[in-house]
Design an enzyme around this catalytic site. Structure first.
Site, PDB file in Angstrom:
ATOM      1  NE  ARG A   1      -2.543  -1.847   3.136  1.00 53.99           N
ATOM      2  CZ  ARG A   1      -2.979  -1.921   4.394  1.00 53.99           C
ATOM      3  NH1 ARG A   1      -3.940  -1.116   4.796  1.00 53.99           N
ATOM      4  NH2 ARG A   1      -2.441  -2.772   5.243  1.00 53.99           N
TER       5      ARG A   1
ATOM      6  CG  ASN B   1      -0.639  -0.514   7.183  1.00 53.67           C
ATOM      7  OD1 ASN B   1       0.138  -1.449   7.195  1.00 53.67           O
ATOM      8  ND2 ASN B   1      -1.443  -0.240   8.198  1.00 53.67           N
TER       9      ASN B   1
ATOM     10  CG  ASN C   1      32.793  42.293   5.677  1.00 51.88           C
ATOM     11  OD1 ASN C   1      31.915  42.283   6.520  1.00 51.88           O
ATOM     12  ND2 ASN C   1      32.600  42.725   4.443  1.00 51.88           N
TER      13      ASN C   1
ATOM     14  CB  SER D   1      30.003  44.021  -3.243  1.00 56.16           C
ATOM     15  OG  SER D   1      29.721  44.319  -1.906  1.00 56.16           O
TER      16      SER D   1
END
Ligand code: UD1
Ligand code: CA
Length: 455
Positions: free
Chosen positions: A18, A230, A363, A391
């Site tokens: 099942r 089940n 950083n 960045s």
């Protein structure tokens, strides 16, 4: 009781059709751990020193997984599925080693808790030959009923064999039993298959023991202890109950869960006191968090170690091998994999750090990417203590940035940068006075001419 040796026999030969799955039923995970391994853990927590797992089809797959999650467990194959007593006897060899206590458990009943098993073992220590773990389900349909007479358990009747009167009994068999080792084989060997299903029922040992004048006892456990899986709906229900228990435990041990129902733990999550977990956080396997960390909303964390007072997320993804040391910070939309982020280092925004070390107090600017993979191999990036990565930089591994190194924004860094050096890895800016205005005028008149021509 601790001196009493204990074997648990875990029945897992059922096919589990099942589940409609290519994976054997008992290997479906709850909190990342196969359900049968949850059963083994519960047995161990109740003092079982050996486990015998009775398996049926797909034995190889079962053995492989058990070797990984429960390496001590032995497997026994039940060739034909002739009933629960027959299944227990597949482990005859283990049972005949002479353990004091035998715990029979089901591989598809993963929320059984150690207390229910410990209580059953206690009854054996007090002299019972068979202890049945009973429960009172909201609807008893389908379960074996505990038939009592004068306050004593005298039989378990499978529903198909019940009289109308017996069907009204609400005290049911959870399935698990504790059997005194010295009586186990004698009782099991006496079980026949004269019943509606023509199976050898484990439950018959109750009447058999009673007839031999042995003591039979029923204990009562809560519904979830008996929750058998089940299908996938029951799997989800078990996951929900497991998570509920774990959240409760976490909160009682000093972890703040702002919205507990939205936090998902793994079976092995370790999380220290005074950690605060915001809503919608998911912990995969292998996470260790020391105290005082903040895990902000919507973070996805697996295989990561997070030391004291770290700050993670919101929307952080920590993958296996992420190792955050004290007070490190990994902020929004950052992914960290196989990398050490040393004390106080900050990886705050929109960054990928993979196969790397970020030195203490460094950083890492927004949009930094460690380019760690060339399509074939992975390479390492080493970022020194106190370095500053501007960045939108790409660090093309293998590469190292020295202590206090300073990387200009927008750089593509392909060569090592010595301590305290400044590195530019981009074209130098050129500024032409008045040129902006001139361009704008040129473009505007071109557009006007085009419009006029179209009229
Ligand atoms: C069993 C109990 C029933 C109880 C219920 C609780 C018996 C006879 N009945 O019924 O009283 O209320 O559990 O859920 O014990 N298994 C094997 N080999 C077999 C047969 C079963 O390994 O030959 C395993 C199954 O995979 C399963 C467990 O034993 O994990 C229980 O078998 P199942 O057929 O589900 O028993 P129930 O009919 O549910
Ligand atoms: Ca069942």
């Amino acid at each position: 009781m601790s001196q009493r040796s204990c074997l648990s026999v875990i029945l897992a030969a059922g096919e589990g059709t099942r589940m409609k799955s290519a994976l054997p039923k008992v290997l479906h995970p709850i909190a990342g751990l196969p359900m049968v391994a949850h059963v083994v853990k519960a047995a161990e927590a109740a003092g079982a020193s050996s486990e015998a797992i009775v398996i049926g089809h797909r034995a190889e797959e079962m053995r492989e997984v058990m070797a990984k999650f429960s390496p001590k467990a032995e497997t026994f194959v039940q060739e034909e599925r002739l009933g629960t007593a027959h299944a227990v006897l597949a482990a005859r060899e283990a049972i005949s080693r002479g353990h004091d206590d035998i715990l029979v458990m089901f591989g598809d009943t993963p929320l059984i808790d150690a207390e229910a098993l410990t209580l059953a073992r206690l009854k054996l220590a007090e002299g019972a030959a068979v202890v049945v773990i009973g429960f009172r389900p909201p609807v008893p349909n389908g379960y074996g009923r505990l038939v009592e007479k004068g306050g004593k358990l005298i039989a378990i009747r499978e529903e198909k064999d019940c009289s109308e009167a017996e069907k009204k009994i609400t005290f049911c068999n959870a399935g698990m039993m504790a059997i005194a080792g010295k009586h186990a084989l004698k009782l099991l060997d006496a079980v026949g298959n004269q019943n509606a299903k023509g199976e050898y029922y484990l439950t018959d040992i109750v009447e058999i023991a009673g007839a031999q004048g042995l003591d039979v006892v029923a204990t009562e456990a809560s519904f979830e202890n008996a929750l058998g899986i089940n299908n996938r709906a029951e799997l989800a229900q078990a996951e929900g109950l497991w998570q509920q228990r774990r959240r409760e435990q976490a909160m009682l041990s000093g972890v703040t869960l702002v919205a507990p129902e939205t936090v998902y733990f793994s079976y092995d999550t370790e999380i220290g006191a005074d950690t605060i977990v915001e809503p919608n956080v998911w912990f995969g396997p292998g996470v260790k968090i020391a105290g005082g960390a903040k895990i902000h909303a919507f973070s996805h964390i697996e295989g990561a170690s997070i030391a004291s007072n770290c700050d993670v997320g919101p929307f952080a993804r920590l993958r296996p091998g992420a190792d955050l040391r004290n007070k490190a910070k990994v902020g929004n939309f950052c992914e960290v994999k196989q990398a050490i982020i040393e004390e106080g280092a900050k990886v705050n925004h929109l960054t990928y750090i993979g196969d790397a070390r970020v030195g203490a107090a460094a950083n890492i600017g927004a949009g930094t990417i460690t380019c760690n993979y060339d399509g074939y191999s992975k390479f390492f990036t080493d970022i020194g203590e106190g370095a500053f990565i501007g960045s939108n930089s790409s660090l093309v591994a293998p590469v190292s940035i020295g202590k206090g190194g300073y990387i200009a924004s927008g750089s593509v860094i392909t060569e090592n940068v010595p301590d305290d050096a400044l590195a530019f890895g981009r074209a130098r800016q050129k500024t032409i006075p008045g040129k902006g205005k001139e361009l704008r005028e040129r473009f505007a008149s071109a557009a006007a001419a085009k419009k006029k021509a179209a009229e």
